[in-house]
Design a protein around this motif. Sequence first.
Motif, PDB file in Angstrom:
ATOM      1  N   UNK A  50       0.784  -1.235   0.000  1.00 27.96           N
ATOM      2  CA  UNK A  50       0.000   0.000   0.000  1.00 27.96           C
ATOM      3  C   UNK A  50       0.810   1.276   0.000  1.00 27.96           C
ATOM      4  N   UNK A  51       2.080   1.195  -0.395  1.00 31.74           N
ATOM      5  CA  UNK A  51       2.936   2.380  -0.352  1.00 31.74           C
ATOM      6  C   UNK A  51       3.652   2.544  -1.683  1.00 31.74           C
ATOM      7  N   UNK A  52       3.683   3.778  -2.184  1.00 33.57           N
ATOM      8  CA  UNK A  52       4.402   4.109  -3.415  1.00 33.57           C
ATOM      9  C   UNK A  52       4.977   5.499  -3.297  1.00 33.57           C
ATOM     10  N   UNK A  53       5.160   6.157  -4.435  1.00 29.58           N
ATOM     11  CA  UNK A  53       5.717   7.497  -4.473  1.00 29.58           C
ATOM     12  C   UNK A  53       4.676   8.481  -5.006  1.00 29.58           C
ATOM     13  N   UNK A  54       4.688   9.686  -4.429  1.00 25.39           N
ATOM     14  CA  UNK A  54       3.824  10.783  -4.880  1.00 25.39           C
ATOM     15  C   UNK A  54       4.598  12.068  -4.772  1.00 25.39           C
ATOM     16  N   UNK A  55       5.531  12.266  -5.678  1.00 32.05           N
ATOM     17  CA  UNK A  55       6.641  13.201  -5.517  1.00 32.05           C
ATOM     18  C   UNK A  55       6.242  14.649  -5.264  1.00 32.05           C
ATOM     19  N   UNK A  56       5.194  15.141  -5.915  1.00 29.04           N
ATOM     20  CA  UNK A  56       4.875  16.576  -5.946  1.00 29.04           C
ATOM     21  C   UNK A  56       5.895  17.358  -6.777  1.00 29.04           C
ATOM     22  N   UNK A  57       6.488  16.705  -7.787  1.00 33.70           N
ATOM     23  CA  UNK A  57       7.402  17.400  -8.695  1.00 33.70           C
ATOM     24  C   UNK A  57       6.723  18.627  -9.289  1.00 33.70           C
TER      25      UNK A  57
END
Length: 353
Positions: free
Chosen positions: A296-303
């Motif tokens: 249930x965990x990934x990346x959500x950078x906010x680039x």
Amino acid sequence: MTEPAPIPVFDGHNDVLLRLLKAHAGTAETAFIEGTETGHLDLPRARKGGFVGGMFAMFPPPLKSSSGMDRMQGGSYAVQLPAELGLADAQASTTAMASILLRLERAGGLTVCRSVAEIRAAVAKQSLAAVFHIEGCEAIDTDFRMLDLLYAAGLRSLGIVWSRPNAFGHGVPFVFPSTPDTGPGLTDAGRALVRECNDRRILIDLSHLNEKGFWDVAELSSAPLVATHSNAHSVCPHARNLTDRQLDAIRESRGMVGLNFATAFLRPDGSMNADTDLEVMVRHLDALIERVGEDGVGLGSDYDGATMPARIKDVAGLPHLFEALRAHGYDDALLRKIGTENWYGVLERTWGR
């Protein structure tokens, strides 16, 4: 010896469309496809970093002031947010960003995807897989006519609010230190919007919702609970981050959290400061995995939406994060889950395909 290929990354959140609108309105396709010296995300740097796709947000920007994120400095603060946009202004900027996304697709810069099968097909042919996402629903009227149009254009994910309030609910402000329990939750229109999203199988993004709004969605929604770009409140006690109880609810729903790279939501002191060690990102991932689980965990950078740690800098720096995770003991199977597989899984559970 050649370097190993980077871990592929499908990312939960970026603001490149807003950057292109502000800085390259007449040359967006060229700026994205050929690359720029500024910003965080474009096609050449995505290729270098292993970025294969993600949620491309459309955030209606403030009319005359910044978002306030640059004022998140020091041991405590409460940033005054810009006023809510009117419907006409929000629709104008949202449709302008949607146009940029669709023009990028026509120019061959990416593929707009409406299913996980389409995401996988785009990645297989080495085209960036872009999911049409809006961050803050100021552009949607309470009769949902605009929702019909945006869905037809490809919208498959939305955040009900950005941090300011709107017709549908109340966002969590930029306050540090603070819990996310900062005010009222969803309005009646917001509750109706949740039902509309469930009917269309549009992903509902809980990032930027305050805690009462979070629990309103949890009570109403039949879909997995997803926060595309949020962190662990136990590591950084910012109002924008998720408490252990919220993370437990996400796990129970078979939902998802994407690690936000914005340094103010990473650092225990809450400062937006590029001088941030990758070790704190590892600490957040450890905490998120402990509560939500490895699936249930990934990346959500906010680039293109916040200050990144200097070691990462932009999308080309993604391999540095995976190097730090390997050194911490994460194996390749877990890195692949964090990179792409968990996002594909939760999107399949939400969209049904």
